[in-house]
Design an enzyme around this catalytic site. Structure first.
Site, PDB file in Angstrom:
ATOM      1  N   LEU A  97       0.851  -1.187   0.000  1.00 16.56           N
ATOM      2  CA  LEU A  97       0.000   0.000   0.000  1.00 16.56           C
ATOM      3  C   LEU A  97       0.886   1.236   0.000  1.00 16.56           C
ATOM      4  CD1 LEU A  97      -2.602  -1.215   2.649  1.00 16.56           C
ATOM      5  CD2 LEU A  97      -2.983  -0.994   0.185  1.00 16.56           C
ATOM      6  N   SER A 134       7.273   5.774  -0.585  1.00 17.71           N
ATOM      7  CA  SER A 134       7.207   5.027   0.664  1.00 17.71           C
ATOM      8  C   SER A 134       5.938   4.193   0.634  1.00 17.71           C
ATOM      9  CB  SER A 134       7.192   5.959   1.884  1.00 17.71           C
ATOM     10  OG  SER A 134       7.361   5.219   3.087  1.00 17.71           O
ATOM     11  N   SER A 135       6.014   3.029   1.255  1.00 18.62           N
ATOM     12  CA  SER A 135       4.851   2.145   1.214  1.00 18.62           C
ATOM     13  C   SER A 135       4.871   1.184   2.386  1.00 18.62           C
ATOM     14  CB  SER A 135       4.827   1.350  -0.101  1.00 18.62           C
ATOM     15  OG  SER A 135       5.921   0.438  -0.145  1.00 18.62           O
ATOM     16  N   SER A 136       3.737   0.543   2.599  1.00 17.86           N
ATOM     17  CA  SER A 136       3.643  -0.568   3.534  1.00 17.86           C
ATOM     18  C   SER A 136       3.715  -1.840   2.697  1.00 17.86           C
ATOM     19  CB  SER A 136       2.322  -0.513   4.311  1.00 17.86           C
ATOM     20  OG  SER A 136       2.224  -1.609   5.194  1.00 17.86           O
TER      21      SER A 136
END
Length: 390
Positions: free
Chosen positions: A75, A98-100
């Site tokens: 995500l 940036s991500s999860s």
């Protein structure tokens, strides 16, 4: 706050079914840590027609937000190095910075890290802080040191970790330098891709320690998960244990090749038919080999005004070396220019790989010293590369 116990247990079940969640301590961590806490203030979901649709926790139905948080996918939490979902209300364009990461990847790497009670871990790339929280649950908050280069991302992760109950060591800085203040570490894990494993990580790990990171060039694919063990003499040795794809470390990230590509390839020193198709570079293992053979190479696709497919290789570090490919009736022609015959170098590696019966990326071994990185495939002298550290 919505109780997501059911979603966490369901996630653990899917990870077990996928074969990545193996041990009971990590299962307990997945079932205990609420992923939704680490997605504030929101995420960007792919929008129809391209771009990104912002979705915030505050602006979503709690049940809908929980469904998003426990999707089996990465995500996106930041675009272009600054934009978060709470700052816009309509679809936007931008590049994820940036991500999860998808829980499958996060948990798979944590299992491969082989941590035990009492271990000290250094994490490079805090991101949202979700993987940091899993490690805090497993090892204790004082056992985890996590570094994030982006101050805003670091602050949000630190807030989320505190909310989840973990006052761990969250550091803002260049993770490529490690964090010597808390060294030595039993384990080092990176959630970003690096061209080479920084020797600082090896130096800050204990003998017998493990470093786990994605290595390769700057391509978004064709990179591998390296797992090396640190030896008493300060070197490290191991192997590429699988495919892996992460965002490049910020200090190593490169802007896409753009502009007038035909102008950049006007003056060629040679022209010939290729011995292998450059379309091989669209496959994972050949792309990995290409970046071993020519570490600065960047692969670019384009279309001519007539609609013909064009392929390019550029290496800006080698005085704008290039290879330009055109196809006619299934036959590829390459034009090369610059200091380095870029395609000659890469093609030799691809031919050697084919002659060796196309070994998988997991057959690549790696040694790291203060002076160089060496990659090789056992039994095949032509598949051997040394990258000196300068």
């Amino acid at each position: 706050m919505t109780d997501t116990t059911q979603e966490r247990h369901a996630l653990a079940g899917r990870l077990i079914q996928a074969g990545v969640l193996i041990s009971s301590p990590w299962r307990a961590a997945v079932e205990a840590v609420p992923r939704e806490l680490f997605l504030n203030p929101g995420v960007f979901l792919p929008a129809e027609g391209g771009g990104w649709q912002p979705v915030t926790a505050a602006g979503s139905d709690p049940a809908a937000w929980a469904r998003i948080a426990y999707r089996d996918e990465s995500l996106t939490t930041q675009l272009d190095g600054h934009l978060t979902a709470d700052q816009v209300s309509r679809p936007v364009t931008g590049s994820p910075t940036s991500s999860s990461t998808t829980p499958v990847t996060v948990v798979d790497m944590l299992e491969k890290l082989e941590v035990y009670d009492g271990h000290q871990v250094l994490e490079i790339g805090t991101g949202t802080g979700y993987s940091s929280a899993l490690m805090c649950f497993r090892l204790g908050e004082d056992a985890v040191t996590t570094i994030e280069v982006d101050p805003g991302v670091s602050a949000r992760a630190d807030d989320a970790l505190e909310t989840a109950g973990y006052s761990t060591w969250t550091v803002t800085g260049d993770g490529l330098l490690g964090h010597p203040r808390r060294a030595p570490y039993d384990r080092v894990i990176a959630t970003c891709a690096v061209r080479r494993i920084p020797y600082a990580w090896i130096r800050q790990a204990k003998p017998g320690g493990i470093v786990l990171t994605t290595v390769g060039g700057s391509w978004h694919y064709g990179t591998g998960l390296a797992k090396v063990s640190v030896l008493e003499d300060g070197t490290a040795e191991g192997a590429i244990i699988g495919r892996s794809s992460f965002m490049q470390a910020r200090s190593q990230a490169e802007a896409p090749v753009d502009g007038d590509l035909s102008a950049r390839t006007t003056y060629a020193d040679s022209q010939r038919e290729t011995e292998v198709s450059p379309l091989l570079l669209e496959e994972w293992m050949p792309a990995f080999l290409a970046q071993l053979a020519a570490p600065g190479a960047r692969f670019t696709r384009a279309t001519s005004l007539e609609g013909n497919r064009l392929l390019y290789l550029f290496d800006p570090a080698e005085r704008e070396s290039f290879a330009s490919f055109t196809e006619n009736a299934g036959i590829w022609t390459v034009r090369q220019g610059g200091l380095m015959a870029l395609w000659d170098t890469i093609e030799q590696a691809l031919i050697a790989w084919q002659n060796a019966n196309r070994p998988d990326i997991t057959e690549v071994r790696l040694r790291v010293t203060k002076e160089a990185h060496v990659y090789w495939i056992d039994g095949h002298p032509a598949l051997h590369w040394r990258h000196d550290l300068v």
